[in-house]
Design an enzyme around this catalytic site. Structure first.
Site, PDB file in Angstrom:
ATOM      1  N   CYS A 143     -19.643   0.817  -0.732  1.00 42.45           N
ATOM      2  CA  CYS A 143     -19.938   0.016  -1.930  1.00 42.45           C
ATOM      3  C   CYS A 143     -21.283   0.305  -2.591  1.00 42.45           C
ATOM      4  O   CYS A 143     -21.318   0.793  -3.722  1.00 42.45           O
ATOM      5  CB  CYS A 143     -19.870  -1.472  -1.577  1.00 42.45           C
TER       6      CYS A 143
ATOM      7  N   GLY B 258     -35.392   0.822   7.264  1.00 38.19           N
ATOM      8  CA  GLY B 258     -34.758   1.761   8.184  1.00 38.19           C
ATOM      9  C   GLY B 258     -34.251   2.961   7.431  1.00 38.19           C
ATOM     10  O   GLY B 258     -34.851   3.398   6.436  1.00 38.19           O
TER      11      GLY B 258
ATOM     12  N   GLU C 238     -18.344  -6.052   5.248  1.00 35.06           N
ATOM     13  CA  GLU C 238     -17.623  -5.546   6.411  1.00 35.06           C
ATOM     14  C   GLU C 238     -18.327  -6.073   7.666  1.00 35.06           C
ATOM     15  O   GLU C 238     -19.547  -6.227   7.696  1.00 35.06           O
ATOM     16  CB  GLU C 238     -17.597  -4.015   6.389  1.00 35.06           C
TER      17      GLU C 238
ATOM     18  N   ASP D 183       0.863  -1.182   0.000  1.00 37.46           N
ATOM     19  CA  ASP D 183       0.000   0.000   0.000  1.00 37.46           C
ATOM     20  C   ASP D 183       0.900   1.233   0.000  1.00 37.46           C
ATOM     21  O   ASP D 183       2.012   1.199   0.532  1.00 37.46           O
ATOM     22  CB  ASP D 183      -0.893  -0.003   1.247  1.00 37.46           C
TER      23      ASP D 183
ATOM     24  N   LYS E  30     -22.137   3.936  -4.350  1.00 44.32           N
ATOM     25  CA  LYS E  30     -21.273   4.318  -5.489  1.00 44.32           C
ATOM     26  C   LYS E  30     -21.319   3.260  -6.588  1.00 44.32           C
ATOM     27  O   LYS E  30     -21.206   3.591  -7.768  1.00 44.32           O
ATOM     28  CB  LYS E  30     -19.845   4.624  -5.024  1.00 44.32           C
TER      29      LYS E  30
ATOM     30  N   LEU F 124     -17.131  -9.746  -0.013  1.00 42.58           N
ATOM     31  CA  LEU F 124     -17.113  -9.724   1.455  1.00 42.58           C
ATOM     32  C   LEU F 124     -17.898  -8.557   2.032  1.00 42.58           C
ATOM     33  O   LEU F 124     -17.969  -7.471   1.467  1.00 42.58           O
ATOM     34  CB  LEU F 124     -15.682  -9.733   1.994  1.00 42.58           C
TER      35      LEU F 124
HETATM   36  C1  UDX Z   1     -21.861  -4.875   0.564  1.00 46.51           C
HETATM   37  C2  UDX Z   1     -22.234  -6.238  -0.003  1.00 46.51           C
HETATM   38  O1  UDX Z   1     -23.123  -6.887   0.897  1.00 46.51           O
HETATM   39  C3  UDX Z   1     -20.981  -7.082  -0.214  1.00 46.51           C
HETATM   40  O2  UDX Z   1     -21.327  -8.316  -0.782  1.00 46.51           O
HETATM   41  C4  UDX Z   1     -20.046  -6.326  -1.126  1.00 46.51           C
HETATM   42  O3  UDX Z   1     -18.841  -7.047  -1.282  1.00 46.51           O
HETATM   43  C5  UDX Z   1     -19.731  -4.946  -0.580  1.00 46.51           C
HETATM   44  O4  UDX Z   1     -20.947  -4.231  -0.328  1.00 46.51           O
HETATM   45  P1  UDX Z   1     -21.125  -3.984   2.961  1.00 46.51           P
HETATM   46  O5  UDX Z   1     -20.968  -2.640   2.318  1.00 46.51           O
HETATM   47  O6  UDX Z   1     -20.096  -4.464   3.913  1.00 46.51           O
HETATM   48  O7  UDX Z   1     -21.253  -5.094   1.837  1.00 46.51           O
HETATM   49  O8  UDX Z   1     -22.495  -3.924   3.770  1.00 46.51           O
HETATM   50  P2  UDX Z   1     -23.921  -4.642   3.742  1.00 46.51           P
HETATM   51  O9  UDX Z   1     -23.995  -5.624   4.836  1.00 46.51           O
HETATM   52  O10 UDX Z   1     -24.274  -5.101   2.388  1.00 46.51           O
HETATM   53  O11 UDX Z   1     -24.834  -3.400   4.139  1.00 46.51           O
HETATM   54  C6  UDX Z   1     -24.887  -2.251   3.313  1.00 46.51           C
HETATM   55  C7  UDX Z   1     -25.810  -1.220   3.900  1.00 46.51           C
HETATM   56  O12 UDX Z   1     -27.150  -1.621   3.773  1.00 46.51           O
HETATM   57  C8  UDX Z   1     -25.582  -0.912   5.378  1.00 46.51           C
HETATM   58  O13 UDX Z   1     -25.649   0.486   5.581  1.00 46.51           O
HETATM   59  C9  UDX Z   1     -26.739  -1.616   6.051  1.00 46.51           C
HETATM   60  O14 UDX Z   1     -27.098  -0.996   7.261  1.00 46.51           O
HETATM   61  C10 UDX Z   1     -27.834  -1.475   5.002  1.00 46.51           C
HETATM   62  N1  UDX Z   1     -28.872  -2.511   5.080  1.00 46.51           N
HETATM   63  C11 UDX Z   1     -28.556  -3.823   4.920  1.00 46.51           C
HETATM   64  C12 UDX Z   1     -30.201  -2.134   5.280  1.00 46.51           C
HETATM   65  O15 UDX Z   1     -30.518  -0.938   5.417  1.00 46.51           O
HETATM   66  N2  UDX Z   1     -31.160  -3.112   5.336  1.00 46.51           N
HETATM   67  C13 UDX Z   1     -30.885  -4.419   5.184  1.00 46.51           C
HETATM   68  O16 UDX Z   1     -31.812  -5.232   5.229  1.00 46.51           O
HETATM   69  C14 UDX Z   1     -29.540  -4.793   4.979  1.00 46.51           C
END
Ligand code: UDX
Length: 462
Positions: A264, A257, A156, A30, A267, A154
């Site tokens: 991710c 909510g 987070e 990095d 964007k 993945l």
């Molecule tokens: C996401 C994808 O799930 C993952 O597969 C990809 O590699 C990267 O983007 P991540 O950004 O870690 O992963 O979070 P994720 O668990 O998907 O949640 C994204 C957002 O959606 C969060 O702000 C979460 O609070 C919100 N969310 C998720 C909701 O508002 N309602 C839900 O039912 C699920």
């Protein structure tokens, strides 16, 4: 195998540690020297459950080391994973590919023997093929690298688990030898019977953005239903449970909510839509604009609910925001709905105190104008309104009686449908949960006016 992982952010740091755990010799690279120093000492530079242990183990084993030099990576490894960020381009919806381009060109120029470059970053479809040409032109004669695409899914908060035991693998390849190398890299994972899809570069790139688009759409779908529920006094959580029983629909990602955030989903759907327009299929992806708009409306809804609580005037009101991270078990505040709303409350004149079990340092850096408290009790003391925006376990399991004794007014906006409304109401709280009827203690019930106007409902309970 000797592997380099270039870009050690949320994706690359976990991937590097995961590859070492699978038995490979790994060099993480990095340009951020501070981050590299932390990683080399076996410490996670951000909050991710299990990552600290994995890093410490990898470094202690001697299989995991770090560098700030692409030249080191070229000399060390035969397989190079590209995990650098593809943020939104300033002033547009497109993905900014300058980091990916620079890494691929820079690495290729330093190669001294044939190698495989494997893209993991999320990119607009067509990027991999362009990068293959870029790498070929940057490399010295005789060492042109092969290029493959291996998208990462993945989440987070579950990144270690998702890396060591992914639910599927996707290999976008142009030739059989690239596939063979990837099969060797992931041999341990493949031996467990992990579903694997071997395909062309374009399909592999699309799998990632299609998956994220679907997830974002699912969240905005249930949030659209929440808006309808709010208009008629229905309960979106029951609705989600009931439709989710249908195996074709499924209950996951139907939590209504304040909507999605993070590095991710937002964007990626914007960049996908922009790419669709470039490809002449803009109409096919136009629905993503509505998905985005619905998501934004939920943030505004929380601001409206908070303002309605004080007859539209938030000036000088003490509001405590629970949560700053975009989701629990993360300290990531990129495009965080929680921080967006906290800033909005501040802009409307409220005196905002933010609490988060892990993300306060990051939040303070990007929103220094807000007040912060490290202790939950200190954060809520004297508050006239609580607004829960990240569903950390600490909040879900907090004792509502204790919290009620600390605040000035026991009123909470539950922006994640995370609280047990029966318990909280019994403890004296008035709970405004998104997409649900207001829940108030029996001695505090204001007549609930059933009306198609959400504004009228707010007035009735304000
Ligand atoms: C996401 C994808 O799930 C993952 O597969 C990809 O590699 C990267 O983007 P991540 O950004 O870690 O992963 O979070 P994720 O668990 O998907 O949640 C994204 C957002 O959606 C969060 O702000 C979460 O609070 C919100 N969310 C998720 C909701 O508002 N309602 C839900 O039912 C699920």
């Amino acid at each position: 195998m000797k592997i380099s992982v270039i870009g050690t952010g949320y994706l690359g740091a976990v991937h590097a540690a995961g590859m070492a755990e699978l038995g490979h010799e790994v060099l993480g690279v990095d340009s951020d020297a501070h981050k590299i120093a932390e990683l080399a000492a076996g410490r996670a530079p951000f909050h991710e459950p299990g990552l600290g242990e994995l890093l410490a183990r990898g470094v202690a084993s001697g299989r995991l080391s770090f560098s700030t030099s692409l030249e080191d990576a070229a000399a060390f490894a035969d397989v190079h994973f590209v995990c650098v960020g593809t943020p939104q381009e300033p002033g547009s919806d497109r993905a900014d590919l300058r980091f990916v381009d620079a890494v691929v060109a820079g690495l290729a120029a330093h190669l001294v023997r044939p190698a495989l470059i494997v893209g993991k970053s999320t990119v607009p479809v067509g990027t991999a093929r362009r990068l293959a040409a870029l790498a070929a032109s940057a490399a010295r004669p005789g060492v042109a690298p092969a290029l493959a695409w291996n998208p990462e899914f993945l989440r987070e908060g579950f990144a270690v688990e998702d890396t060591l035991a992914p639910d599927r693998l996707v290999f976008g390849v142009d030739d059989a030898s690239s596939e063979a190398v990837l099969r060797e890299v992931y041999a341990t994972v493949l031996d467990r019977g992990t579903p694997t899809h071997v395909t062309d570069l374009e399909t592999a790139e699309l799998v990632k953005v299609a998956a994220n688009s679907f997830l974002a759409t699912k969240i905005s779908f249930i949030n659209s239903m929440a808006e309808v529920c709010e208009a008629v006094g229905a309960d979106v959580t029951v609705l989600a449970d009931a439709i989710g029983e249908d195996a074709r629909i499924g209950r996951k990602f139907l939590n209504a909510g304040v909507g999605f955030g993070g590095g991710c989903l937002g964007k990626d759907i914007r960049a996908f839509r922009a790419r669709g327009h470039e490809l002449g299929v803009g109409q096919a992806l136009e629905f993503l604009a509505e998905v985005d708009a619905t998501n934004d409306r939920r943030r505004q809804r929380v601001l409206d609910l908070a303002a309605a609580r004080f007859d539209g005037d938030l000036v000088g009101r003490r509001v405590t925001v629970l949560g700053a991270a975009f989701k629990p078990d993360s300290d990531d505040v990129r495009d965080s709905p929680a921080l967006h709303v906290a800033r909005g409350l501040h802009d409307l004149g409220a005196v905002v105190t933010v609490h988060d079990p892990a993300a306060v340092d990051n939040a303070r850096r990007v929103a220094p104008q807000l007040g912060y408290a490290d202790d939950l009790g200190d954060a809520v003391a004297g508050a006239e309104l609580l607004v829960l925006l990240t569903e950390w376990r600490q909040y879900r399991e907090a004792d509502p009686r204790l919290l009620a004794s600390l605040v000035e007014d026991a009123v909470v906006v539950d922006g994640r449908n995370a609280l047990d409304t029966t318990l909280w109401t019994a403890a004296g709280w008035t709970v405004h949960a998104l997409g649900r009827p207001v829940s108030a203690p029996v001695w505090n019930v204001t007549p609930f006016v059933e009306t198609a106007s959400p504004v009228r409902q707010e007035e009735a309970v304000a």
